[in-house]
Each structure stands twice: as structure tokens, then as C-alpha cells.
Design an enzyme around this catalytic site. Structure first.
Site, PDB file in Angstrom:
ATOM      1  N   ASP A  23      29.688  49.971  42.135  1.00  0.00           N
ATOM      2  CA  ASP A  23      28.997  51.031  41.400  1.00  0.00           C
ATOM      3  C   ASP A  23      28.657  50.464  40.018  1.00  0.00           C
ATOM      4  O   ASP A  23      28.801  49.259  39.772  1.00  0.00           O
ATOM      5  CB  ASP A  23      29.823  52.326  41.362  1.00  0.00           C
ATOM      6  N   CYS A  80      34.610  48.861  41.772  1.00  0.00           N
ATOM      7  CA  CYS A  80      34.267  50.010  40.935  1.00  0.00           C
ATOM      8  C   CYS A  80      35.123  49.908  39.676  1.00  0.00           C
ATOM      9  O   CYS A  80      35.594  48.817  39.333  1.00  0.00           O
ATOM     10  CB  CYS A  80      34.432  51.333  41.680  1.00  0.00           C
ATOM     11  N   THR A  82      38.195  51.349  38.807  1.00  0.00           N
ATOM     12  CA  THR A  82      39.609  51.109  39.120  1.00  0.00           C
ATOM     13  C   THR A  82      39.821  50.440  40.472  1.00  0.00           C
ATOM     14  O   THR A  82      40.910  49.932  40.739  1.00  0.00           O
ATOM     15  CB  THR A  82      40.368  52.454  39.174  1.00  0.00           C
ATOM     16  N   HIS A 113      49.255  39.022  55.646  1.00  0.00           N
ATOM     17  CA  HIS A 113      50.062  40.043  56.328  1.00  0.00           C
ATOM     18  C   HIS A 113      49.238  41.195  56.892  1.00  0.00           C
ATOM     19  O   HIS A 113      49.626  41.778  57.900  1.00  0.00           O
ATOM     20  CB  HIS A 113      51.092  40.630  55.342  1.00  0.00           C
ATOM     21  N   HIS A 148      53.085  40.104  62.212  1.00  0.00           N
ATOM     22  CA  HIS A 148      52.188  41.026  61.511  1.00  0.00           C
ATOM     23  C   HIS A 148      51.143  41.651  62.442  1.00  0.00           C
ATOM     24  O   HIS A 148      50.588  42.707  62.126  1.00  0.00           O
ATOM     25  CB  HIS A 148      51.474  40.301  60.363  1.00  0.00           C
TER      26      HIS A 148
HETATM   27  C1  RB5 Z   1      33.061  55.543  37.491  1.00  0.00           C
HETATM   28  O1  RB5 Z   1      33.085  56.078  36.203  1.00  0.00           O
HETATM   29  C2  RB5 Z   1      34.464  55.471  38.063  1.00  0.00           C
HETATM   30  O2  RB5 Z   1      34.950  56.744  38.320  1.00  0.00           O
HETATM   31  C3  RB5 Z   1      34.460  54.613  39.310  1.00  0.00           C
HETATM   32  O3  RB5 Z   1      33.953  53.365  39.010  1.00  0.00           O
HETATM   33  C4  RB5 Z   1      35.791  54.347  39.977  1.00  0.00           C
HETATM   34  O4  RB5 Z   1      36.740  53.912  39.064  1.00  0.00           O
HETATM   35  C5  RB5 Z   1      36.299  55.359  40.894  1.00  0.00           C
HETATM   36  O5  RB5 Z   1      37.321  55.192  41.551  1.00  0.00           O
END
Ligand code: RB5
Length: 155
Positions: A23, A80, A82, A113, A148
Site C-alpha cells: 500500500d 504495508c 505494520t 519450519h 514440520h
Molecule cells: C496505512 O495507514 C496503514 O494502516 C497500513 O499500511 C497498515 O499498517 C495496516 O495494517
């Protein structure tokens, strides 16, 4: 000519096609990691996004996940902010084993694994250098099989 396991491994690695998706938060990482894959002689398929304009991460996770289960690519990389949203979304697709990793040990173990087929990274929580380490470990490491295998099959 007899090629040893390591040489075959390297050749097979080069033949891999890697799908990329991100994203807006992961856009810069995606461009850098895709360049690494191409520099290493592998093929990259880019499912976007193509800028840092806001988009919805599930759209890109689903595109990569579907290409993977359709056999169009060998592995995928999703990024993305996180990594959480991308892993939640990708793991909804049957056949996907998406691993959110924050260091190269996790990336290697996800292959050894869990036979992970998608590497997920969070561009807002790790440095690019760590992301590159994760990518290298993920692409270079083979599934260990053995004890595994039945566990992975249970997924
Ligand atoms: C975008 O602002 C953020 O929410 C997205 O990149 C991500 O971290 C979602 O899990």
C-alpha cells in the site's frame, strides 16, 4: 558437469518469480526490494501500488495471494505500514502462508519450519536494511520438511 546442491539451489532461486504488493506506506520499500530481486537475476511481478497515494491494503494482498495460489509466481512479498493488515488479508486466501517478519531469523524460520510462501513486512516498524535482510533470508531458505510437514499440512 556435476552441479552440487548449492549451485542447483542458486540456479533454482534465480528462476523464481516473485510477486510484490504494497500500500502507500510500503511503496518505497516495495520499489527497493523489487530492485534487489531483479538485480539478483530473479523475475519480479509488480501488483502495485504505484505511488504513495492512499490505497486499501487488502486489494493488493488479495492480488498477490491469488497469483500465488494460481501458480503464476513462486513466492510473494507484501508490505504495508505494520505488515499486520497485509498478513491478515493474505492469510484469508486458501493455500497462502504469509509470514509477518521483523528480522532475518524469523524470515529464515518461516521458510524452514512453516514453508511460508509470502513474506510480509512493515515499512513503519523496521528499517529498509532489515527488510533487505529478511528478503534475502526468505528467498535463500528452503523448507526443512520432516517433522514440520504434517504441521504445515494441518494449517
Ligand atoms: C496505512 O495507514 C496503514 O494502516 C497500513 O499500511 C497498515 O499498517 C495496516 O495494517
Amino acid at each position: 558437469m556435476v552441479l552440487n546442491f548449492r549451485v542447483w539451489g542458486r540456479l533454482l532461486m534465480k528462476l523464481q518469480k516473485i510477486a510484490f504488493g504494497c500500500d502507500h506506506a510500503g511503496f518505497a520499500f516495495k520499489e527497493a526490494l523489487k530492485a534487489t530481486v531483479l538485480r539478483c537475476g530473479m523475475d519480479a511481478v509488480d501488483f502495485g501500488t504505484t505511488s504513495d497515494d492512499p490505497v486499501d491494503y487488502p486489494d493488493f494482498a488479495k492480488a498477490v495471494a491469488k497469483a500465488l495460489v494460481a501458480g503464476e509466481v513462486e513466492k510473494g512479498v507484501l508490505i504495508c505500514g505494520t505488515g499486520i493488515g497485509m498478513s491478515m488479508s493474505a492469510n484469508r486466501v486458501n493455500g497462502v502462508r504469509a509470514a509477518l517478519c521483523t528480522n532475518s531469523e524469523m524470515a529464515a524460520l518461516s521458510r524452514l519450519h512453516n514453508n511460508a510462501n509470502i513474506l510480509v513486512l512493515g515499512a513503519r516498524v523496521i528499517d529498509l536494511a532489515i527488510a533487505q535482510d529478511c528478503l534475502r533470508a526468505f528467498l535463500e531458505t528452503r523448507f526443512e520438511g520432516g517433522r514440520h510437514s504434517p504441521r504445515v499440512e494441518k494449517i
